[in-house]
Scaffold this motif. Sequence first.
Motif, short mmCIF file in Angstrom:
data_model
loop_
_atom_site.label_atom_id
_atom_site.label_comp_id
_atom_site.label_asym_id
_atom_site.label_seq_id
_atom_site.Cartn_x
_atom_site.Cartn_y
_atom_site.Cartn_z
N GLY A 38 0.82 -1.22 0.00
CA GLY A 38 0.00 0.00 0.00
C GLY A 38 0.85 1.26 0.00
O GLY A 38 0.55 2.22 -0.71
N LEU A 39 1.92 1.27 0.80
CA LEU A 39 2.83 2.42 0.81
C LEU A 39 3.50 2.61 -0.54
O LEU A 39 3.69 3.74 -1.00
N PHE A 40 3.83 1.50 -1.17
CA PHE A 40 4.41 1.58 -2.52
C PHE A 40 3.44 2.23 -3.50
O PHE A 40 3.83 3.09 -4.31
N LEU A 41 2.17 1.86 -3.41
CA LEU A 41 1.17 2.46 -4.28
C LEU A 41 0.98 3.94 -3.98
O LEU A 41 0.78 4.75 -4.90
N VAL A 42 1.04 4.31 -2.69
CA VAL A 42 0.93 5.72 -2.31
C VAL A 42 2.07 6.53 -2.91
O VAL A 42 1.86 7.61 -3.48
N VAL A 43 3.30 6.00 -2.77
CA VAL A 43 4.46 6.70 -3.33
C VAL A 43 4.34 6.82 -4.84
O VAL A 43 4.58 7.89 -5.42
N LEU A 44 3.94 5.73 -5.49
CA LEU A 44 3.81 5.75 -6.94
C LEU A 44 2.71 6.70 -7.38
O LEU A 44 2.88 7.49 -8.32
N GLY A 45 1.56 6.67 -6.67
CA GLY A 45 0.46 7.56 -7.03
C GLY A 45 0.82 9.02 -6.82
O GLY A 45 0.51 9.87 -7.67
N LEU A 46 1.47 9.32 -5.70
CA LEU A 46 1.89 10.70 -5.45
C LEU A 46 2.88 11.18 -6.49
O LEU A 46 2.83 12.33 -6.94
N THR A 47 3.78 10.27 -6.90
CA THR A 47 4.77 10.63 -7.91
C THR A 47 4.11 10.96 -9.24
O THR A 47 4.40 11.98 -9.87
N PHE A 48 3.21 10.09 -9.69
CA PHE A 48 2.50 10.34 -10.94
C PHE A 48 1.68 11.61 -10.87
O PHE A 48 1.60 12.38 -11.84
N PHE A 49 1.04 11.84 -9.71
CA PHE A 49 0.21 13.03 -9.55
C PHE A 49 1.04 14.30 -9.66
O PHE A 49 0.70 15.22 -10.43
N ILE A 50 2.14 14.38 -8.92
CA ILE A 50 2.98 15.58 -8.94
C ILE A 50 3.61 15.77 -10.31
O ILE A 50 3.65 16.89 -10.84
N TYR A 51 4.08 14.67 -10.90
CA TYR A 51 4.71 14.77 -12.22
C TYR A 51 3.69 15.21 -13.27
O TYR A 51 4.00 15.99 -14.17
N GLY A 52 2.46 14.70 -13.14
CA GLY A 52 1.41 15.11 -14.07
C GLY A 52 1.06 16.59 -13.92
O GLY A 52 0.80 17.28 -14.92
N LEU A 53 1.05 17.08 -12.68
CA LEU A 53 0.78 18.51 -12.46
C LEU A 53 1.84 19.37 -13.15
O LEU A 53 1.52 20.33 -13.85
N GLU A 54 3.11 19.00 -12.92
CA GLU A 54 4.19 19.79 -13.50
C GLU A 54 4.21 19.70 -15.01
O GLU A 54 4.60 20.64 -15.69
N MET A 55 3.77 18.57 -15.54
CA MET A 55 3.82 18.34 -16.97
C MET A 55 2.61 18.88 -17.71
O MET A 55 2.73 19.34 -18.86
N GLY A 56 1.44 18.83 -17.06
CA GLY A 56 0.22 19.17 -17.77
C GLY A 56 -0.57 20.34 -17.21
O GLY A 56 -0.77 21.35 -17.88
N LEU A 57 -1.02 20.24 -15.93
CA LEU A 57 -1.95 21.22 -15.41
C LEU A 57 -1.32 22.60 -15.21
O LEU A 57 -1.94 23.62 -15.52
N PHE A 58 -0.11 22.64 -14.66
CA PHE A 58 0.53 23.94 -14.46
C PHE A 58 0.73 24.69 -15.78
O PHE A 58 0.38 25.87 -15.89
N PRO A 59 1.29 24.06 -16.82
CA PRO A 59 1.43 24.78 -18.10
C PRO A 59 0.10 25.22 -18.70
O PRO A 59 0.01 26.30 -19.28
#
Length: 244
Positions: A47-68
């Motif tokens: 579960g912690l692995f999934l949390v880390v992975l989900g948080l990583t994808f979320f933050i990376y997606g923000l920087e890559m898509g939503l912020f621009p």
Amino acid sequence: MNESLSGFIHTLLGSLRDLAPIILVIGFFQLVILQQPINNLPEIAFGLFLVVLGLTFFIYGLEMGLFPIGEGMAEALAKKGSLPWLMTFSFLLGFGTTVAEPALILVSSEAAEVAAAGGMIGNSEEEKQGYANGLRFTVAFSVGLAILVGVIRILKGWPIQYLIIGGYLGVVVMTLFAPDEIIGLAYDAGGVTTSTVTVPLVTALGVGLASSIRGRNPMTDGFGLIAFASLTPMIFVMGYGMFI
């Protein structure tokens, strides 16, 4: 491709660093203070692995898509010089992101259950759903209005502190007249609106708009929209409680 992979790995390491204190605190209290073994350790680790992975994808997606996207649209609308469209976009952005906010959906549903149990509304599913939807749309409207006021502040260069002080004076006044049952919920509504969906887009809007207007500083003028988004729901939810 290498830059994308490097950026993803950097975000992954940042997620591990951010979650490490939480894991250490929980582990310390479980093993040292409570002195109990951790049950279902493999499942918890996965579960912690999934949390880390989900948080990583979320933050990376923000920087890559939503912020621009948020910054780009704010800059384009500002350069276009169309004030009505900029105002419309600001309101709808605040409204749309808040309606879709998972934390608000959860709190609204829970509030409806509690209101039904306390006899404030009927116990039917229709009445509970209507109460929850009314609460959600009230909060969403208040956030849209808050973002609209915040954008006008950026355009006009108004000092943010006077608007914030005036807003909290309004919260105090509403607290004196609102039913006791709604006050705590109203205060919580101010917090749940500024969560995973709303914050990135609203922040990008403010920074992008301040960056595209001559004489505005993105650091001093671009931030502050989140403060408005957490302030107005308290006033509007107390008003909603008084009306209901």
